[in-house]
Design a protein around this motif. Structure first.
Motif, PDB file in Angstrom:
ATOM      1  N   GLN A   4       1.781  -1.161   0.498  1.00 26.16           N
ATOM      2  CA  GLN A   4       2.715  -1.820   1.420  1.00 26.16           C
ATOM      3  C   GLN A   4       3.106  -3.212   0.906  1.00 26.16           C
ATOM      4  O   GLN A   4       4.264  -3.619   1.008  1.00 26.16           O
ATOM      5  CB  GLN A   4       2.087  -1.929   2.814  1.00 26.16           C
ATOM      6  N   MET A  57       5.625  -2.840  -1.652  1.00 26.54           N
ATOM      7  CA  MET A  57       6.934  -2.523  -1.045  1.00 26.54           C
ATOM      8  C   MET A  57       7.618  -3.794  -0.541  1.00 26.54           C
ATOM      9  O   MET A  57       8.825  -3.976  -0.695  1.00 26.54           O
ATOM     10  CB  MET A  57       6.746  -1.542   0.128  1.00 26.54           C
ATOM     11  N   ILE A  58       6.793  -4.676   0.065  1.00 28.75           N
ATOM     12  CA  ILE A  58       7.362  -5.939   0.556  1.00 28.75           C
ATOM     13  C   ILE A  58       7.861  -6.794  -0.617  1.00 28.75           C
ATOM     14  O   ILE A  58       8.919  -7.424  -0.539  1.00 28.75           O
ATOM     15  CB  ILE A  58       6.321  -6.707   1.415  1.00 28.75           C
ATOM     16  N   THR A  88       7.464  -2.456   6.363  1.00 30.76           N
ATOM     17  CA  THR A  88       7.776  -1.502   5.287  1.00 30.76           C
ATOM     18  C   THR A  88       8.276  -0.168   5.839  1.00 30.76           C
ATOM     19  O   THR A  88       8.491   0.777   5.073  1.00 30.76           O
ATOM     20  CB  THR A  88       6.527  -1.245   4.415  1.00 30.76           C
TER      21      THR A  88
END
Lengths: 119, 225
Positions: free
Chosen positions: B55, B58-59, B190
């Protein structure tokens, strides 16, 4: 629970007015002074997962009452019926009759007289 | 006038022409790799760690894309920024007030009104936590903020060692309750489903097993199934 919109005339006995689990629990409560949760699960043969939520609903609807018993090291609920079976039958009958009179007025009352005459 | 096709064109033009494109590719690849590792991992700690790491990557992809953008007034970026700010405020503030709502909703009372040892047991494991009970035959236990809630049905059902296991399980949640909102927020940012709940439950059970006994945890679980 006894709700007029959920009365099922095609069912047998108390299940016209209560769900089958509610009816079984109420029968236990009407025939015993006080019952614990294990008493109820044992006498009805219904698992706790179904009994617990139904007991909450019966208490909330006012058909059953419970007290917290703190005797000894444990706490437990003691359940009893709020009213006798006859008084509950009386309450349900009144509700149904009121509803019939509200909906059908004179026709309902004339039918009660006819029914009373036949009896 | 907002046009989604125009915004998509902007993204494609800016990203493909940006020096940051290789970095975006690496970050996206690592995120994918970590998600795959998460799906394969069996240990709860590894699953949570890999999910969080994925995650975070993804950020970082989102952040790098935003910094690669040359177009001005990108409405999608403005909406996403507002969504992140708003959800962060709500997620971080909610635990501070939610337990009060739960106390009122359930009509919860301090457990010391009916029995003393559960509060004393919890005091030994964590500071400042308060145990409440509420009126319901349905066995239930949960923690919010620094409060633990037990239904009377739970108190009825469990023997002392099982109840200690339940309390220890909830204490673990209290000890880690500052991390749970972060996990929720990462999922919101996300747009991934928060899969960490099951792992957290397992970790709480492991803690309860160490504090009380594995037998008590298993026995309590069996009674609730």
């Amino acid at each position: 629970m006894v709700k007029l919109d959920r009365i099922n005339l095609s069912n047998e006995g108390l299940t016209k007015f209560f769900s089958p689990i509610e009816a079984q629990i109420m029968e236990v409560l009407w025939t015993n002074q006080e019952s614990t949760t294990p008493d109820i699960t044992e006498k009805t043969g219904i698992p706790l997962s179904s009994v617990a939520g139904t007991l909450d609903r019966l208490v909330k609807a006012g058909y059953a009452k419970r007290a917290v018993d703190k005797s000894g090291n444990r706490v437990r609920y003691l359940y009893s019926a709020t009213e006798s079976m006859d008084n509950t039958a009386n309450t349900i009958t009144k509700k149904v009759l009121d509803s019939l009179v509200d909906t059908f007025g004179k026709v309902a009352i004339e039918n009660f007289h006819t029914y009373h005459g036949k009896k | 006038m907002f046009s989604i096709t125009q915004e998509i064109d902007c993204y494609i033009t800016c990203i493909t022409g940006s020096d940051l494109l290789p970095l975006i590719g690496i970050q996206a690849f690592l995120a994918l790799l970590l998600f795959t590792f998460y799906l394969k991992a069996r240990k709860p700690v590894l699953r949570i760690s890999s999910f969080i790491a994925a995650q975070l990557f993804m950020i970082s992809v989102i952040g790098t894309i935003v910094s690669a953008m040359q177009c001005s007034q990108m409405l999608t970026i403005e909406i996403y920024t507002a969504y992140v700010i708003l959800s962060t405020v709500i997620i971080m503030l909610l635990p501070r007030v939610y337990y009060k709502i739960l106390i009122r909703r359930h009509g919860a009372q301090p457990i010391t009104d009916i029995m003393d040892w559960p509060q004393a047991f919890v005091n030994n494991l964590t500071e400042g936590a308060k145990v409440y009970y509420y009126d319901s035959a349905v066995p239930g236990a949960f923690a919010s903020g620094k409060s633990i809630f037990l239904s009377l049905g739970m108190l009825e059902l469990m023997d002392d060692s099982e109840l200690k296991a339940v309390l220890a399980h909830e204490v673990w949640h209290i000890r880690h309750n500052n991390k749970t909102p972060v996990l929720r927020q990462l999922s919101l940012m996300t747009f991934t489903k928060n899969h960490s709940e099951d792992e957290l439950e397992v970790l709480a059970d492991v803690f309860a097993g160490k504090i009380v006994s594995e037998t008590a945890v298993e026995s309590a679980r069996a009674k609730l199934e």
